[in-house]
Design an enzyme around this catalytic site. Structure first.
Site, short mmCIF file in Angstrom:
data_model
loop_
_atom_site.label_atom_id
_atom_site.label_comp_id
_atom_site.label_asym_id
_atom_site.label_seq_id
_atom_site.Cartn_x
_atom_site.Cartn_y
_atom_site.Cartn_z
N GLY A 152 -15.97 -86.98 -11.12
CA GLY A 152 -15.76 -88.04 -12.10
C GLY A 152 -14.56 -88.90 -11.77
CB SER A 153 -12.70 -89.34 -8.82
OG SER A 153 -13.68 -89.14 -7.82
N GLY A 212 -10.45 -94.21 -14.21
CA GLY A 212 -9.57 -93.48 -15.10
C GLY A 212 -8.70 -92.43 -14.43
CB ILE A 213 -7.63 -89.07 -15.65
CG1 ILE A 213 -6.90 -89.54 -16.92
CG2 ILE A 213 -6.93 -87.85 -15.06
CD1 ILE A 213 -6.96 -88.53 -18.06
N GLY A 214 -9.47 -89.56 -13.12
CA GLY A 214 -10.02 -89.06 -11.87
C GLY A 214 -9.67 -89.94 -10.69
CB SER A 249 -7.62 -82.14 -23.18
OG SER A 249 -7.20 -82.88 -24.30
CE1 TYR A 290 -12.59 -84.37 -23.79
CE2 TYR A 290 -10.81 -84.02 -25.37
CZ TYR A 290 -11.23 -84.31 -24.08
OH TYR A 290 -10.29 -84.53 -23.10
#
Length: 264
Positions: free
Chosen positions: A14-15, A18-20, A141, A154
């Site tokens: 998932g890169s 965003g964060i990825g 998280s 989540y």
């Protein structure tokens, strides 16, 4: 501390944004060859191109695959080859009243946020153990321990990742492989910016909207701002290194002090 990951090969799920994407960029900056992953081929290639534009000497391989399915994970493994560093970043989130979350939605969140990580660890951990080196990180998280009322489904998945991490760290005991969770706090990404505006309204300038979001919905943050994705990337780089060889089975916090606890 000088961290050099030259000779290491990493995958960040998932890169493509965003964060990825920030994690993949920082790993590449430290010398690792990086596999960038997303579901959309064009977007994944664009993300990889963005890294190489910033870091011309970086080795970046884009692989599009839907890791929420076993078939997608298998297709990625066939193309990616062996790994030294696995970062399970793929995840979905969204606000929904808990009494309105149906069975299918519970399953979808678990499939994407938890089972995608389990599948990849199951694929890559044995090879790491055989070679005597490996780094596995699951991006969790603050919601793992501070369950958000607006997205309990989540939070549940991030709590599950802490247990998954601890279990696989025990499985890798004594092999030179470490397995850790990285507990990210409220982070400044386009998705979180949209989420914040859903909660505080669209009519405020972003700086003011961010302050209101933190004050009303994340009031325990000690830095009193959203975390920048690069700050999470920096922690992942450290945990990927030789210097982090004694840190395993842990839930390492990059939460801006949001979790009001001495321990996770």
């Amino acid at each position: 501390m000088r961290i050099d990951l030259t000779g290491r090969r990493a995958l960040v799920s998932g890169s493509s944004q965003g964060i990825g994407l920030a994690i993949a960029t920082e790993l590449a900056r430290s010398g690792a060859a990086v596999v960038v992953n997303g579901r959309d081929q064009a977007k994944t290639e664009q993300a990889a191109a963005g890294i190489t534009k910033e870091l011309p000497d970086a080795v970046v391989v884009p692989i599009a695959a839907d890791l929420a399915s076993a078939e997608g994970a298998e297709s990625l493994q066939a193309e990616a080859g062996e790994l030294d560093i696995l970062v399970n970043n793929l995840g979905i989130f969204g606000a929904k009243p808990v009494l309105e979350i149906d069975d299918d939605e519970w399953r979808r969140y678990f499939e994407v946020n938890v089972l995608s990580a389990v599948r990849l660890i199951r694929m890559y951990l044995p090879g790491m153990m055989e070679r005597g080196f490996g780094r596995v990180m699951n991006i969790a998280s603050d919601s793992a321990v501070v369950t958000p009322l607006e997205m309990v489904h989540y939070g549940m998945t991030k709590t599950a990742l802490l247990a998954v991490t601890r279990g696989y760290a025990k499985a890798a005991a004594g092999t030179g492989v470490t397995v850790n969770s990285v507990m990210a706090g409220p982070t400044h990404t386009p998705g979180v910016e949209d989420f914040a505006r859903e909660l505080v309204g669209d009519d405020l300038p972003w700086d003011e909207a961010q302050r209101q979001f933190m004050r009303e919905h994340r009031p325990y943050s000690l830095i009193q701002r959203l975390i920048e994705p690069t700050e999470i990337g920096n922690m992942v780089v450290y945990l990927s290194s030789e210097q982090a060889s004694a840190t395993t089975g842990g839930a390492v916090r990059v939460d801006g002090g949001y979790i009001d606890s001495i321990l996770p």
